[in-house]
Design an enzyme around this catalytic site. Structure first.
Site, short mmCIF file in Angstrom:
data_model
loop_
_atom_site.label_atom_id
_atom_site.label_comp_id
_atom_site.label_asym_id
_atom_site.label_seq_id
_atom_site.Cartn_x
_atom_site.Cartn_y
_atom_site.Cartn_z
N ASP A 64 24.89 94.91 89.63
CA ASP A 64 24.18 94.19 88.57
C ASP A 64 23.25 93.12 89.15
OD1 ASP A 64 25.96 92.25 89.35
OD2 ASP A 64 26.82 91.91 87.36
N ASP A 78 35.55 74.26 93.28
CA ASP A 78 34.67 73.16 92.91
C ASP A 78 35.21 72.56 91.61
OD1 ASP A 78 32.12 71.65 92.83
OD2 ASP A 78 31.40 73.31 94.08
N GLU A 126 32.04 64.95 96.70
CA GLU A 126 30.59 64.92 96.88
C GLU A 126 30.15 63.58 96.33
OE1 GLU A 126 26.36 66.90 95.67
OE2 GLU A 126 27.88 66.37 94.21
N ASP A 170 22.44 72.94 97.79
CA ASP A 170 21.44 72.01 97.25
C ASP A 170 20.35 71.66 98.26
OD1 ASP A 170 22.82 71.72 94.83
OD2 ASP A 170 23.92 69.94 95.52
O1 ISL Z 1 20.20 68.32 94.93
C1 ISL Z 1 20.11 67.21 94.43
C2 ISL Z 1 18.96 66.79 93.71
O2 ISL Z 1 17.89 66.88 94.53
C3 ISL Z 1 21.19 66.28 94.48
O3 ISL Z 1 20.83 65.04 94.03
C4 ISL Z 1 22.29 66.83 93.62
O4 ISL Z 1 21.89 66.85 92.30
C5 ISL Z 1 23.48 65.97 93.77
O5 ISL Z 1 23.85 66.10 95.10
C6 ISL Z 1 24.61 66.46 92.88
O6 ISL Z 1 24.90 67.79 93.17
C7 ISL Z 1 25.97 68.41 92.55
O7 ISL Z 1 26.00 68.21 91.15
C8 ISL Z 1 24.92 68.77 90.41
C9 ISL Z 1 24.65 70.24 90.78
O8 ISL Z 1 23.44 70.64 90.24
C10 ISL Z 1 24.63 70.44 92.28
O9 ISL Z 1 24.46 71.80 92.59
C11 ISL Z 1 25.92 69.90 92.81
O10 ISL Z 1 26.09 70.15 94.20
C12 ISL Z 1 25.30 68.68 88.97
O11 ISL Z 1 26.58 69.23 88.78
CA CA Z 2 27.95 91.81 90.51
#
Ligand code: ISL
Ligand code: CA
Length: 537
Positions: free
Chosen positions: A24, A97, A250, A320
């Site tokens: 998919d 996570d 994080e 990210d």
């Molecule tokens: O990648 C960033 C923005 O440029 C970081 O600021 C990121 O948003 C921040 O590290 C938080 O990240 C985490 O929470 C976010 C999610 O989008 C990211 O993938 C996650 O790693 C919200 O849940």
């Molecule tokens: Ca799949």
């Protein structure tokens, strides 16, 4: 004595792009199970799974609509249980996570919370507007205001990320009870811990206007607050301490002092945190404004954290961040050498190493040419905002290309065949054309590949008390040169890294342990992007 999570190497999987098993075009849990043997062979001891819960995918899993389910696109609960069992057979632990700053706006709690009489009314942070405007001036991480008005409730709700990611209200004891329940649910299933998403911003001390001139307005009211420490101690005491598990936070905008306050063992909060400072050394203020990568600046930041924080979570990539070889290395002529140099760095630092999928074969940034090829909500927001600010299209595209999170999210490159062996269908995000050259299959065969260099460095670390638990001291930091020593009880290893395309003199002595060049001894001269580990006597 080291804990198991200090001895093992962690491998991060972003499931959607790892391996599709049913055609998919979306990676899934069965796809992960199919590759466990290779991960075991690589030397991986822990897998961190980016979110696999049901999600409307506004932020690809980081917007969760049910904490106790599995996203049907990725598989079923039975698949998840199979993954846990298959991993355990291979002595690999699974870490999930934990995204508890916010849920999806499609979560049943939020939908119910929109009703003022609901038992869920205080699960989120709702406030009336001020003269037809949001309750305060805070800005969101993805650009734009941090508040959205809800017609049904007749109030605004807070979202530090996308409008579809409303923040939970930690003043409500019921929210705490739900979080504990979710954690126990997964720990009872055999999960070995959590990577705690943006954990140092979950507690908002006040909702006053942001004053300080941070990159984000409002930050001073929710960054690493005492209330957050209290929550973490409570989760540790009541839930985590009952299991053999670990947590990595994080933690955004964190300083070494804040990191110590979250991780010193006697505080009983988190076990380690991801810091961002070394990842920010190639930018001004925010990641959209790039500055030239300079190894010396990068090395000074790493040194600062290695020295100030007893146990770090070390990483050069994640879902990210752009790909490390394109960013800190050289994705042209010295692609292979520089990927191996970055591997040497990651696996010889003090702390737990985290490898992101594809890093071990030197995957590079995407080769997209148009905005429509990107899927990340953040990239599209920023592109739109930059347009509003009058940035010309070529500049906007340059910003996105260098920094978009989709750089790290293109499908895993398994072989040189169609879609890199990721899927037999149409991949949800484009596959990099360089999979013809950069792919797992060819690197598994080649004893000198980047992948097998990772394997070798992981094994070297596993067999070395100096690398696992020795002290770290910086020895020399120059523009393109980073030399440091790891020592333990009279034994010491010296690591020499040349981040440049030129050969340089580095007059150190010792027995050659490893190099990313073919040599039998060290002669005081480093080749371009050479990494050398020496044993000192
Ligand atoms: O990648 C960033 C923005 O440029 C970081 O600021 C990121 O948003 C921040 O590290 C938080 O990240 C985490 O929470 C976010 C999610 O989008 C990211 O993938 C996650 O790693 C919200 O849940
Ligand atoms: Ca799949």
């Amino acid at each position: 004595m080291l804990k198991w999570w200090q001895e093992r190497v962690v491998y991060q999987i972003w499931p959607r792009s790892f391996q599709d098993s049913n055609g998919d075009g979306i990676g899934d849990l069965q796809g992960i199970i199919a590759h466990l043997d290779e991960l075991k062979d690589l030397g991986v001891g822990v897998i961190w799974l980016s979110p696999v819960y049901p999600s409307p995918n506004v932020d690809f899993g980081y917007d969760i609509s049910d904490y106790k389910g599995i996203n049907p696109e990725l598989g079923t609960m039975a698949d998840m249980e199979e993954l846990l069992a298959e991993a355990e057979k291979r002595e690999i632990k699974i870490v999930m996570d934990l995204v508890i700053n916010h849920t999806s706006d499609q979560h049943a709690w939020f939908q119910s919370s929109r009703d003022k009489d609901s038992p869920y009314r205080d699960y989120y942070i709702w406030r009336p507007g001020k003269n037809g405007k949001p309750p305060n001036n805070w800005s969101s991480f993805f650009g734009g205001p941090a508040w959205t008005y809800d017609e049904r409730r007749g109030e605004y709700y807070l979202h530090l990320f996308a409008p579809n990611q409303p923040d939970l209200n930690y003043y409500n004891p019921k929210v705490m009870a739900e979080v504990k329940d979710v954690m126990r649910f997964w720990l009872d299933k055999g999960v070995a811990g959590f990577r705690c998403d943006v954990i140092n911003i979950i507690y908002k001390s006040s909702l006053a206007d942001g004053r300080r001139r941070f990159a984000l307005l409002g930050l001073e009211h929710y960054l690493s607050q005492e209330g957050c420490h209290k929550i973490l101690r409570e989760l540790r005491r009541e839930v985590l301490s009952q299991y053999d598990c670990f947590t990595v936070g994080e933690t955004v905008f964190i300083t070494p002092q804040m990191a110590r306050d979250f991780t010193l063992p006697e505080r009983e909060e988190l076990d380690m945190v991801f810091a961002f400072e070394h990842m920010e050394t190639d930018q001004y203020l925010v990641k959209w404004f790039k500055r030239r990568f300079q190894a010396g600046r990068f090395a000074r930041s790493i040194t600062k954290w290695q020295t100030a924080v007893p146990w770090n979570a070390n990483y050069l990539e994640n879902h990210d961040q752009p790909r490390s070889v394109s960013r800190f290395g050289h994705d042209g002529e010295y692609w292979e050498k520089s990927a191996k140099l970055l591997c040497t760095l990651l696996l010889t630092l003090r702390g737990t190493p985290f490898i992101y999928q594809g890093q071990e074969i030197g995957m590079t940034n995407f080769d997209f040419t148009r905005m429509e090829q990107l899927k990340d909500v953040e990239s599209h927001n920023i592109y739109r905002i930059a347009k509003g600010l009058g940035f010309p299209p070529s500049l906007r595209w340059r910003l996105i290309k260098a920094t978009s999170r989709d750089n790290a999210r293109t499908p895993m490159q398994w072989n040189s065949g169609p879609n890199a062996g990721f899927t037999t269908g149409t991949p949800w995000l484009g596959v990099n054309k360089n999979h013809v050259k950069i792919n797992m299959e060819s690197q598994m065969r080649d004893p000198n590949s980047i992948r097998n260099f990772y394997r070798k460095m992981i094994a070297l670390r596993a067999g070395s008390d100096v690398l696992k638990s020795g002290d770290f001291t910086a020895v020399e930091i120059a523009k393109d040169l980073f030399v440091y020593r790891r020592t333990k009880e009279g034994s010491s290893l010296l690591v020499l890294l040349n981040f440049s395309t030129r050969a340089v003199t580095a007059a150190y002595r010792g027995e050659l342990v490893v190099s990313n060049y073919d040599r039998t001894d060290y002669d005081g001269r480093l080749q371009p992007y050479e990494a050398v580990v020496l044993e000192e006597s």
